[in-house]
Write a protein that holds these residues in place. Structure first.
Motif, PDB file in Angstrom:
ATOM      1  N   LYS A   9     -16.258-101.489 -29.490  1.00 29.24           N
ATOM      2  CA  LYS A   9     -16.941-102.693 -29.949  1.00 29.24           C
ATOM      3  C   LYS A   9     -16.840-103.834 -28.954  1.00 29.24           C
ATOM      4  O   LYS A   9     -17.670-104.723 -28.932  1.00 29.24           O
ATOM      5  CB  LYS A   9     -16.378-103.101 -31.311  1.00 29.24           C
ATOM      6  N   GLU A  10     -15.804-103.834 -28.181  1.00 29.13           N
ATOM      7  CA  GLU A  10     -15.702-104.872 -27.163  1.00 29.13           C
ATOM      8  C   GLU A  10     -14.798-104.388 -26.046  1.00 29.13           C
ATOM      9  O   GLU A  10     -13.940-103.541 -26.252  1.00 29.13           O
ATOM     10  CB  GLU A  10     -15.128-106.164 -27.754  1.00 29.13           C
ATOM     11  N   ARG A  11     -15.066-104.857 -24.846  1.00 28.34           N
ATOM     12  CA  ARG A  11     -14.228-104.496 -23.708  1.00 28.34           C
ATOM     13  C   ARG A  11     -12.945-105.313 -23.744  1.00 28.34           C
ATOM     14  O   ARG A  11     -12.853-106.338 -24.405  1.00 28.34           O
ATOM     15  CB  ARG A  11     -14.980-104.787 -22.409  1.00 28.34           C
ATOM     16  N   MET A  12     -11.955-104.835 -23.008  1.00 25.84           N
ATOM     17  CA  MET A  12     -10.752-105.626 -22.815  1.00 25.84           C
ATOM     18  C   MET A  12     -11.045-106.606 -21.686  1.00 25.84           C
ATOM     19  O   MET A  12     -10.931-106.268 -20.505  1.00 25.84           O
ATOM     20  CB  MET A  12      -9.565-104.727 -22.466  1.00 25.84           C
ATOM     21  N   VAL A  13     -11.450-107.800 -22.051  1.00 27.13           N
ATOM     22  CA  VAL A  13     -11.874-108.785 -21.054  1.00 27.13           C
ATOM     23  C   VAL A  13     -10.747-109.090 -20.071  1.00 27.13           C
ATOM     24  O   VAL A  13     -10.980-109.255 -18.866  1.00 27.13           O
ATOM     25  CB  VAL A  13     -12.352-110.078 -21.753  1.00 27.13           C
ATOM     26  N   THR A 306      -2.153-111.928 -17.422  1.00 28.18           N
ATOM     27  CA  THR A 306      -2.261-111.511 -18.823  1.00 28.18           C
ATOM     28  C   THR A 306      -1.834-112.634 -19.749  1.00 28.18           C
ATOM     29  O   THR A 306      -2.492-112.909 -20.772  1.00 28.18           O
ATOM     30  CB  THR A 306      -1.403-110.259 -19.087  1.00 28.18           C
ATOM     31  N   LEU A 307      -0.749-113.307 -19.408  1.00 32.41           N
ATOM     32  CA  LEU A 307      -0.277-114.421 -20.235  1.00 32.41           C
ATOM     33  C   LEU A 307      -1.242-115.602 -20.159  1.00 32.41           C
ATOM     34  O   LEU A 307      -1.521-116.249 -21.172  1.00 32.41           O
ATOM     35  CB  LEU A 307       1.125-114.846 -19.781  1.00 32.41           C
ATOM     36  N   LEU A 308      -1.762-115.875 -18.969  1.00 28.11           N
ATOM     37  CA  LEU A 308      -2.703-116.982 -18.807  1.00 28.11           C
ATOM     38  C   LEU A 308      -3.981-116.740 -19.608  1.00 28.11           C
ATOM     39  O   LEU A 308      -4.522-117.663 -20.234  1.00 28.11           O
ATOM     40  CB  LEU A 308      -3.043-117.146 -17.328  1.00 28.11           C
ATOM     41  N   LEU A 309      -4.441-115.497 -19.616  1.00 26.59           N
ATOM     42  CA  LEU A 309      -5.718-115.177 -20.254  1.00 26.59           C
ATOM     43  C   LEU A 309      -5.623-115.066 -21.768  1.00 26.59           C
ATOM     44  O   LEU A 309      -6.623-114.774 -22.434  1.00 26.59           O
ATOM     45  CB  LEU A 309      -6.273-113.873 -19.667  1.00 26.59           C
ATOM     46  N   LEU A 318     -12.642-117.756 -16.002  1.00 29.04           N
ATOM     47  CA  LEU A 318     -12.507-116.602 -15.114  1.00 29.04           C
ATOM     48  C   LEU A 318     -13.426-115.442 -15.494  1.00 29.04           C
ATOM     49  O   LEU A 318     -13.330-114.370 -14.909  1.00 29.04           O
ATOM     50  CB  LEU A 318     -11.046-116.128 -15.109  1.00 29.04           C
ATOM     51  N   ARG A 319     -14.315-115.674 -16.460  1.00 29.98           N
ATOM     52  CA  ARG A 319     -15.185-114.584 -16.910  1.00 29.98           C
ATOM     53  C   ARG A 319     -16.037-113.986 -15.794  1.00 29.98           C
ATOM     54  O   ARG A 319     -16.255-112.768 -15.779  1.00 29.98           O
ATOM     55  CB  ARG A 319     -16.096-115.071 -18.047  1.00 29.98           C
ATOM     56  N   PRO A 320     -16.522-114.775 -14.808  1.00 27.23           N
ATOM     57  CA  PRO A 320     -17.266-114.153 -13.706  1.00 27.23           C
ATOM     58  C   PRO A 320     -16.446-113.081 -12.971  1.00 27.23           C
ATOM     59  O   PRO A 320     -17.001-112.078 -12.527  1.00 27.23           O
ATOM     60  CB  PRO A 320     -17.599-115.338 -12.794  1.00 27.23           C
ATOM     61  N   LEU A 321     -15.134-113.307 -12.845  1.00 28.39           N
ATOM     62  CA  LEU A 321     -14.284-112.269 -12.254  1.00 28.39           C
ATOM     63  C   LEU A 321     -14.318-111.004 -13.106  1.00 28.39           C
ATOM     64  O   LEU A 321     -14.272-109.891 -12.594  1.00 28.39           O
ATOM     65  CB  LEU A 321     -12.837-112.762 -12.143  1.00 28.39           C
ATOM     66  N   GLY A 322     -14.398-111.190 -14.421  1.00 32.92           N
ATOM     67  CA  GLY A 322     -14.444-110.052 -15.331  1.00 32.92           C
ATOM     68  C   GLY A 322     -15.712-109.237 -15.144  1.00 32.92           C
ATOM     69  O   GLY A 322     -15.676-108.003 -15.155  1.00 32.92           O
ATOM     70  N   TYR A 323     -16.840-109.904 -14.978  1.00 33.33           N
ATOM     71  CA  TYR A 323     -18.087-109.186 -14.739  1.00 33.33           C
ATOM     72  C   TYR A 323     -18.011-108.413 -13.420  1.00 33.33           C
ATOM     73  O   TYR A 323     -18.499-107.283 -13.310  1.00 33.33           O
ATOM     74  CB  TYR A 323     -19.269-110.152 -14.717  1.00 33.33           C
ATOM     75  N   THR A 324     -17.410-109.044 -12.414  1.00 34.04           N
ATOM     76  CA  THR A 324     -17.258-108.374 -11.122  1.00 34.04           C
ATOM     77  C   THR A 324     -16.348-107.156 -11.254  1.00 34.04           C
ATOM     78  O   THR A 324     -16.618-106.103 -10.666  1.00 34.04           O
ATOM     79  CB  THR A 324     -16.688-109.352 -10.079  1.00 34.04           C
ATOM     80  N   GLY A 325     -15.291-107.296 -12.036  1.00 33.59           N
ATOM     81  CA  GLY A 325     -14.395-106.176 -12.271  1.00 33.59           C
ATOM     82  C   GLY A 325     -15.026-105.080 -13.092  1.00 33.59           C
ATOM     83  O   GLY A 325     -14.715-103.898 -12.930  1.00 33.59           O
ATOM     84  N   GLN A 326     -15.928-105.464 -13.981  1.00 36.54           N
ATOM     85  CA  GLN A 326     -16.632-104.491 -14.815  1.00 36.54           C
ATOM     86  C   GLN A 326     -17.539-103.600 -13.958  1.00 36.54           C
ATOM     87  O   GLN A 326     -17.830-102.458 -14.315  1.00 36.54           O
ATOM     88  CB  GLN A 326     -17.463-105.228 -15.866  1.00 36.54           C
ATOM     89  N   GLU A 411     -23.321-101.437 -29.453  1.00 31.04           N
ATOM     90  CA  GLU A 411     -21.962-101.640 -28.980  1.00 31.04           C
ATOM     91  C   GLU A 411     -21.928-101.664 -27.469  1.00 31.04           C
ATOM     92  O   GLU A 411     -22.686-100.960 -26.795  1.00 31.04           O
ATOM     93  CB  GLU A 411     -21.073-100.504 -29.495  1.00 31.04           C
ATOM     94  N   LYS A 412     -21.036-102.426 -26.930  1.00 37.21           N
ATOM     95  CA  LYS A 412     -20.893-102.510 -25.483  1.00 37.21           C
ATOM     96  C   LYS A 412     -20.065-101.328 -24.987  1.00 37.21           C
ATOM     97  O   LYS A 412     -19.114-100.928 -25.626  1.00 37.21           O
ATOM     98  CB  LYS A 412     -20.185-103.825 -25.090  1.00 37.21           C
ATOM     99  N   ALA A 413     -20.444-100.832 -23.798  1.00 35.34           N
ATOM    100  CA  ALA A 413     -19.741 -99.667 -23.259  1.00 35.34           C
ATOM    101  C   ALA A 413     -18.365-100.044 -22.753  1.00 35.34           C
ATOM    102  O   ALA A 413     -18.175-101.095 -22.159  1.00 35.34           O
ATOM    103  CB  ALA A 413     -20.555 -99.071 -22.119  1.00 35.34           C
ATOM    104  N   VAL A 414     -17.428 -99.151 -22.994  1.00 35.99           N
ATOM    105  CA  VAL A 414     -16.069 -99.380 -22.514  1.00 35.99           C
ATOM    106  C   VAL A 414     -16.004 -98.993 -21.052  1.00 35.99           C
ATOM    107  O   VAL A 414     -16.515 -97.957 -20.696  1.00 35.99           O
ATOM    108  CB  VAL A 414     -15.085 -98.534 -23.318  1.00 35.99           C
TER     109      VAL A 414
END
Length: 414
Positions: A9-13, A306-309, A318-326, A411-414
Motif C-alpha cells: 500500500k505504500e513504500r518505505m519512504v 532514520t531518526l531524523l526522518l 528530503l522527498r526528492p532524494l526518495g524519488y531518486t532512490g526509488q 496500490e504503489k509498487a514496492v
C-alpha cells in the motif's frame, strides 16, 4: 499460482531517501574515476598528488565519503532481499525462482555496464554475492550477524597485514616493478581514452580493466556480502517496519557508531594531512582506516537519517532524494552513461580537476533529483526498474500509474 509483482500500500519512504542519499555519495566517489585515469594509478599503486582545493576535497572524501556509501547501498540490498522474499512468500509465489531471475537480470545489467561502459561496475558483484543470500534467508539473526562480522574481520585483517611492512621496502619494490612499464602503459591508456573509437575503446578495456576487476571479485565480495547480511538481519528483525518501537536501538547504534567513528576518522585525518608519519606506507594506512570508518559511519548515517526522518517536515524536504532512490538502478546507470559520454565521448578525459568534477557531479545529480520526481509522478518505475521487473516476472509490467494491475488496483509498487 501466477507470478505477479509483490505490491504494497505504500513504500518505505525512509528507505527510499536513505537509498537516494547513498546513491549521491557513490556518485561523488565514482566521479574522479570517470574523468581521470584512476584505474591505472590503482594498478601501479600511484597516489593522487592533489594540491590546493583539490587536496582538501580529497581529504573530505576520504574522511566522510569513500567506502561510506556503497556500504549503505549494500545494507539496503540485503534489506530489500528480505522484503522481496518475505512478501513473495506471503503471496504464495515461487520466491526462489523469482529471485534467481531477478538476480540473473541484475547480472546482465552489470555485465553490460562493466564491459560496455565502465570498469567500476558494482552490479555484477551484487548479483554474484546476492546468490549467497538464499542460503541465509531462513537462518537465525544471530547467525547472520556472526557471519557478517567474521567476513569484515577477515578482509580488514588482510588489509592490516600490509601495515607490518616498512614503507621503504614497499616503495623500493614498487619502483623496481613499475618503472619499466608505467609510463608506456599510462600513455597508451590515456591515448585510447582520448582518441579511440567506441569499438576500439571497449576492446582495449576488455584486455586491461575487465580482467583486473574480475580478478578482484572475491575480495570485493567480502564487505559487500557482510553488509548484505546486516541488511537481511535488520529486515528479519523488522526494525524498519516499526521504527518507533525500536527507537532505543537506533539511538544506541547512532551513539556507538559515532563514538567508534570519531577516533578512526581522527587517525585517518592525521595521515591524510601528513601530520603523522610512523614509517608505514601512507596509502595502506589510508586504505585500512577508510575501510574501518566506512563501516562505522555507514551505521551512523543510517541510524541518524532514520531518526531524523521520523519528523514529517524532514520527509517532505528530503522527498526528492526518495524519488531518486526509488529509481536507483536507472540513476546509477545514467550517471555512468552521462559521465562517460561527457568525459570520454566529448574528449575531456584527463583534463578535469577534482573540484570541477565534483561541481559536475552536483549538477548531474541535481538534474536526477528533478527528473526522478517528474518521472515518478507519471510512472510506477524507472525505465531500467521496469525492465528488471518485467524480466523477473516474465511479463511486461504496467508502467503508467493510470494502469491497474490485476490484483492491486492503484496500490504503489514496492
Amino acid at each position: 499460482m501466477k507470478s505477479t509483482p509483490v505490491l504494497g500500500k505504500e513504500r518505505m519512504v525512509t528507505l527510499d531517501i536513505i537509498r537516494g542519499f547513498a546513491l549521491f555519495g557513490i556518485f561523488l566517489v565514482n566521479m574522479p574515476a570517470f574523468h581521470s585515469p584512476d584505474f591505472m594509478k590503482s594498478i601501479y599503486g600511484i597516489p593522487n598528488d592533489f594540491s590546493g582545493l583539490d587536496h582538501w576535497i580529497d581529504v573530505f572524501f576520504a574522511l566522510f565519503v569513500d567506502m561510506k556509501f556503497f556500504t549503505i547501498f549494500s545494507f539496503l540490498f540485503g534489506l530489500g532481499f528480505y522484503i522481496f522474499m518475505s512478501r513473495a512468500e506471503e503471496k504464495g509465489l515461487r520466491m526462489n525462482r523469482l529471485y534467481l531471475r531477478r538476480i540473473f537480470a541484475l547480472l546482465l545489467f552489470g555485465a553490460a555496464h562493466l564491459i560496455g561502459l565502465w570498469f567500476g561496475d558494482i552490479l555484477h558483484t551484487y548479483a554474484i554475492a546476492g546468490l549467497l543470500l538464499l542460503f541465509f534467508y531462513k537462518r537465525k539473526i544471530k547467525t547472520m550477524v556472526i557471519w557478517a562480522f567474521s567476513l569484515l574481520f577477515a578482509i580488514n585483517a588482510l588489509f592490516s597485514l600490509m601495515l607490518l611492512i616498512p614503507a621503504s621496502i614497499l616503495e623500493d619494490t614498487e619502483s623496481a616493478s613499475a618503472s619499466s612499464m608505467l609510463y608506456g602503459s599510462m600513455e597508451e591508456y590515456l591515448h585510447v581514452y582520448e582518441h579511440a573509437g567506441y569499438a576500439e575503446w571497449v576492446s582495449y578495456r576488455l584486455g586491461t580493466e575487465v580482467p583486473a576487476m574480475l580478478a578482484n571479485l572475491i575480495p570485493a565480495m567480502f564487505p559487500v556480502f557482510a553488509m548484505f547480511l546486516f541488511g537481511l538481519a535488520a529486515g528479519k528483525a523488522g526494525i524498519f517496519r516499526d521504527v518507533d518501537g525500536h527507537l532505543s536501538f537506533f539511538k544506541k547504534i547512532r551513539t556507538l557508531s559515532f563514538v567508534i567513528s570519531a577516533p578512526l576518522v581522527g587517525i585517518l585525518a592525521m595521515y591524510m594531512t601528513k601530520a603523522w608519519d610512523l614509517g608505514v606506507k601512507q596509502e595502506f594506512v589510508v586504505q585500512v582506516f577508510t575501510s574501518l570508518s566506512g563501516l562505522t559511519l555507514c551505521f551512523f548515517y543510517i541510524s541518524s537519517l532514520t531518526l531524523l526522518l521520523r519528523k514529517e517536515k524532514w520527509q517532505r524536504k528530503l522527498r526528492p532524494l526518495g524519488y531518486t532512490g526509488q529509481m536507483a538502478l536507472t540513476n546509477y546507470l545514467m550517471q555512468t552513461i552521462l559521465s562517460v559520454g561527457l568525459f570520454v565521448g566529448l574528449g575531456f578525459y584527463g583534463d578535469v580537476s577534482l573540484w570541477l568534477g565534483t561541481v559536475i557531479c552536483l549538477f548531474i545529480f541535481s538534474l536526477q533529483l528533478v527528473f526522478s520526481s517528474w518521472w515518478l509522478k507519471k510512472y510506477r518505475f524507472g525505465p531500467f526498474e521496469w525492465l528488471w521487473r518485467s524480466f523477473t516476472y516474465l511479463k511486461l509490467q504496467p508502467m503508467s500509474k493510470k494502469e491497474r494491475t490485476e490484483d492491486s488496483g492503484n496500490e504503489k509498487a514496492v
